[in-house]
Write an enzyme that holds these catalytic residues in place. Structure first.
Site, short mmCIF file in Angstrom:
data_model
loop_
_atom_site.label_atom_id
_atom_site.label_comp_id
_atom_site.label_asym_id
_atom_site.label_seq_id
_atom_site.Cartn_x
_atom_site.Cartn_y
_atom_site.Cartn_z
N GLU A 404 47.51 44.99 37.76
CA GLU A 404 47.27 46.40 38.14
C GLU A 404 45.77 46.71 38.13
O GLU A 404 45.35 47.81 37.75
CB GLU A 404 48.01 47.37 37.19
CG GLU A 404 49.50 47.14 37.06
CD GLU A 404 50.34 47.78 38.16
OE1 GLU A 404 49.78 48.50 38.99
OE2 GLU A 404 51.55 47.52 38.17
C1 LIG Z 1 52.12 37.63 35.76
C2 LIG Z 1 51.40 38.25 36.93
C3 LIG Z 1 52.07 39.16 37.73
C4 LIG Z 1 51.42 39.72 38.83
N1 LIG Z 1 52.12 40.55 39.68
C5 LIG Z 1 51.55 40.93 40.85
C6 LIG Z 1 52.33 41.61 41.85
O1 LIG Z 1 53.51 41.94 41.66
N2 LIG Z 1 51.74 41.91 43.03
C7 LIG Z 1 50.44 41.59 43.29
O2 LIG Z 1 49.96 41.89 44.38
N3 LIG Z 1 49.67 40.94 42.38
C8 LIG Z 1 50.20 40.59 41.18
N4 LIG Z 1 49.45 39.91 40.24
C9 LIG Z 1 48.08 39.57 40.55
C10 LIG Z 1 47.07 40.35 39.72
O3 LIG Z 1 47.04 41.69 40.16
C11 LIG Z 1 45.72 39.63 39.83
O4 LIG Z 1 45.83 38.44 39.07
C12 LIG Z 1 44.58 40.48 39.33
O5 LIG Z 1 44.36 41.54 40.21
C13 LIG Z 1 43.29 39.68 39.17
O6 LIG Z 1 43.02 38.94 40.30
P1 LIG Z 1 42.66 37.37 40.18
O7 LIG Z 1 43.72 36.74 39.38
O8 LIG Z 1 42.41 36.88 41.54
O9 LIG Z 1 41.34 37.36 39.33
P2 LIG Z 1 39.86 37.54 39.91
O10 LIG Z 1 39.82 38.70 40.81
O11 LIG Z 1 39.38 36.24 40.38
O12 LIG Z 1 39.09 37.91 38.56
C14 LIG Z 1 38.64 36.92 37.63
C15 LIG Z 1 37.75 37.63 36.62
O13 LIG Z 1 36.61 38.17 37.29
C16 LIG Z 1 36.53 39.56 37.06
N5 LIG Z 1 36.01 40.24 38.25
C17 LIG Z 1 36.44 40.13 39.51
N6 LIG Z 1 35.74 40.95 40.32
C18 LIG Z 1 34.86 41.59 39.52
C19 LIG Z 1 33.86 42.57 39.75
N7 LIG Z 1 33.63 43.12 40.94
N8 LIG Z 1 33.12 42.97 38.69
C20 LIG Z 1 33.33 42.47 37.45
N9 LIG Z 1 34.26 41.56 37.18
C21 LIG Z 1 35.03 41.12 38.20
C22 LIG Z 1 37.93 40.01 36.72
O14 LIG Z 1 37.94 41.22 35.98
C23 LIG Z 1 38.43 38.81 35.93
O15 LIG Z 1 38.02 38.91 34.61
C24 LIG Z 1 50.07 39.38 39.10
C25 LIG Z 1 49.40 38.50 38.27
C26 LIG Z 1 50.04 37.92 37.20
C27 LIG Z 1 49.30 36.92 36.36
#
Ligand SMILES: Cc1cc2nc3c(=O)[nH]c(=O)nc-3n(C[C@H](O)[C@H](O)[C@H](O)COP(=O)(O)OP(=O)(O)OC[C@H]3O[C@@H](n4cnc5c(N)ncnc54)[C@H](O)[C@@H]3O)c2cc1C
Length: 596
Positions: A404
């Protein structure tokens, strides 16, 4: 129910930073109606009877069990909670929805599946669907005949969701959209029938679509091997020229971000509400264990360091719960006072309170993480063993800071939204900062010392708001429209904002309880004193860190002197308070302010 804000200014999202509220303006759990309390008990019974006995099988992913249980929630009318009555839903008010999120969180995997279906998997159709789309999908979603989910994230695009690579092109005959690409981490994707999918039309215009499971060219990948919420389904999705009917475009081409982000606002608030339930639950479990376990010839709950943990868990939960129900009341009042087209207006209301939704998400997830971590510690070695419930709860809680919108992204959102509203003149932050500048230049004022119960906390609250204005004003002056690049400063400002909202929500609730001679009023006042005392220290530290990065020399010396003056507060015996609060927890093995 005193939820109607006293002024238009107070009614705006983020206005708590500049407006002065009173206890009557703030909704608290004590304001819940009998029907809402009954709903809470029904939900507790549903979970205890239908879901909790199946946790071991759910954790092992027993085929078909989770969707069966989600459908069961439909039999008792829970799946249509957010759907208007004309489409077979129950159209619950925001406060009742908050209760649903809180109560179902006792098993987070179920809450996540339930939330994917009733929240992020349904909200886009309710708010952005055409009449035909609503009629086709919503009655079946409300009845549990169709289960739904939300697919935004991709392998290379999570936080940066608009960098999605999934494409949609119109078929040569103009009758279908052809989707190609991959989604990742999709909750409930393993068993859902309806998928809200985001893709770029012609690789450029970010848009949203409704995809049926049986669509040719669409397939669902294997379940991910996760650290926590193992009972929930999380899968990748694959699209290879998946042809969906043209009429399954949701909202307008190029406006998918409006659908995605407004839906997330609703999801973020619900996540915060579910963390209230989780925190109460783990506190009860920790309390029972602290009485059962003996060491050095004593129950471990008799040790000061264990009491301090139970007391702090209850304190943090009280602050979170106060913020969540206050926000629910504010949103509900805004929806209730909206015009006749409540569905259209509700979306605007969600956008209005995006700041409070992000605060709910961050404070909720960090409070719950704090509580589960301390519960593991109270359980000692047994907390590290999967045969005891806290190990799973510890693992289950961790995801809340990631999905989220990660807590980093939500901290950025809080300040970005505040500044946007300030620049647009919607929030009078700039005049307030200028007034503070004049006040500080005029030197110390010789105010009357505060008098009466919680007067010191009332004064601290006003000072905390000024500290935010001092630090934010200095940050904007130095970096102007480049402030977003200074993330550490933005993070510090967001932390101050969250603590201001926490102090005010906690304080107003205690004042309201005292005015009504509530049975917990004295203990609540205690909690507010200890919470505010600690929060003022945190606020001072965050502001000091930010100011030191913004100025130097005489300017910094002057600013730090002003900060010290603003952050001054009378000492509080927080140790004694935590002991008293812990004793109240231990007396009933539960969170002592439930429904109060
Ligand atoms: C169990 C689970 C259920 C999920 N369910 C859903 C779902 O139903 N639908 C859906 O669409 N998604 C879902 N997700 C996805 C989830 O929303 C994403 O994992 C989340 O938004 C983070 O994206 P990422 O994993 O690509 O991490 P990244 O975006 O790669 O982030 C990695 C790190 O970098 C940081 N970061 C990234 N950008 C910035 C910035 N601009 N400034 C500072 N820090 C930053 C982040 O805060 C994090 O600490 C789910 C994920 C999990 C693990």
């Amino acid at each position: 129910m005193a939820t109607t804000p006293v002024s238009q200014e107070l009614n705006r999202g983020g206005a708590f930073l500049v407006a002065t509220s009173s206890a009557e303006d703030v909704f608290t759990p004590a304001d819940l109606t009998d029907d809402q309390r009954l709903l809470g008990r029904t939900l507790e019974e549903f979970l205890a009877k239908e879901v909790v006995p199946h946790i071991p099988e759910l954790e092992k992913h027993k085929e078909g069990l989770m969707p069966e249980l989600v459908r069961k929630a439909g039999e008792v009318g829970l799946l249509g909670a957010g759907i208007p009555e004309q489409y077979g839903g129950a159209a619950l008010d925001k406060i009742s929805m908050t209760i649903v999120s809180e109560k179902l969180s006792a098993y987070p995997s179920f809450m996540v599946a339930f939330g994917a279906h009733t929240g992020i998997g349904t909200v886009p159709i309710v708010y952005f669907g055409t009449e035909a789309q609503k009629q086709k999908y919503l009655p079946k979603i409300a009845a549990g005949e169709l289960l739904s989910c939300y697919a935004l994230s991709e392998p290379q695009a999570g936080s940066d969701a608009l960098a999605a690579r999934t494409r949609a092109v119109l078929s040569p005959d103009g009758k279908s959209w052809l989707l190609s690409g991959q989604k990742m981490w999709i909750t409930s994707g393993g068993f859902s029938d309806v998928f809200i999918v985001f893709a770029k039309v012609d690789g450029e215009k970010f848009s949203s679509f409704i995809v049926d499971r049986k669509t040719p060219g669409f397939s669902v990948g294997a379940e991910e091997n996760k650290m926590g919420i193992r009972g929930s389904s999380t899968v990748p999705l694959f699209f290879e020229n998946a042809a969906i009917p043209k009429e399954n475009l949701l909202h307008e081409i190029g406006r998918g971000h409006i659908v995605a982000f407004n839906t997330l606002n609703a999801g973020r608030f619900s996540l915060g509400a579910s963390c209230v339930g989780g925190a109460k639950n783990i506190l009860a479990i920790a309390s029972k264990y602290a009485k059962e376990r003996t060491a050095f010839g004593k129950q471990i709950c008799e040790f000061g360091l264990i009491k301090a943990k139970l007391g702090e868990m209850a304190l943090k939960t009280y602050a979170l719960e106060s913020m969540i129900y206050r926000t629910a009341g504010t949103i509900e009042a805004a929806v209730a006072s909206a015009g006749t087209d409540k569905v259209a207006q509700a979306m605007q209301v969600l956008e209005e309170y995006a700041i409070e939704s992000s605060i709910s998400k961050v404070v909720g997830s960090e409070t719950l993480d704090y509580c589960v971590d301390e519960a593991v510690q109270i359980f000692g070695g047994y907390g590290f063993h999967e045969d005891y419930p806290v190990a799973r709860m510890y693992r289950d809680s961790r995801i809340n800071r990631i999905f989220e919108g990660t807590n980093e992204i939500n901290r950025l959102v809080i300040i970005q939204m505040l500044l946007k509203r300030a620049m647009a003149g919607v929030l009078p932050l700039i005049p307030a900062a200028m007034k503070l500048g004049e006040e500080l230049l005029a030197g110390p004022s010789f105010e009357e010392p505060p008098a009466g119960p919680l007067a010191e906390e009332e004064r601290s609250l006003a000072q905390a708001k000024k500290i935010f204005l001092l630090a934010a004003g200095a940050a904007v002056q130095k970096f102007r429209d480049q402030l977003a690049n200074e993330q550490e400063i933005v993070g510090a400002l967001a932390n101050i904002v969250m603590d201001v909202y926490a102090i005010e929500s906690s304080l107003r609730r205690a004042q309201k309880s005292a005015a009504a001679s509530g049975s917990s009023a004295a203990l609540m006042s205690d909690v507010v004193r200890a919470f505010t005392y600690d929060a003022m220290d945190r606020i001072e530290k965050e502001a000091r860190t930010a100011l030191a990065a913004l100025a130097d020399g005489d300017t910094l010396t002057t600013q730090l002197a002003a900060l010290r003056r603003l952050a001054k507060h009378a000492p509080v015996d927080a140790i004694a308070i935590r002991r008293r609060v812990a004793d109240a927890v231990l007396a009933q093995d539960r969170y002592p302010f439930d429904g109060r």
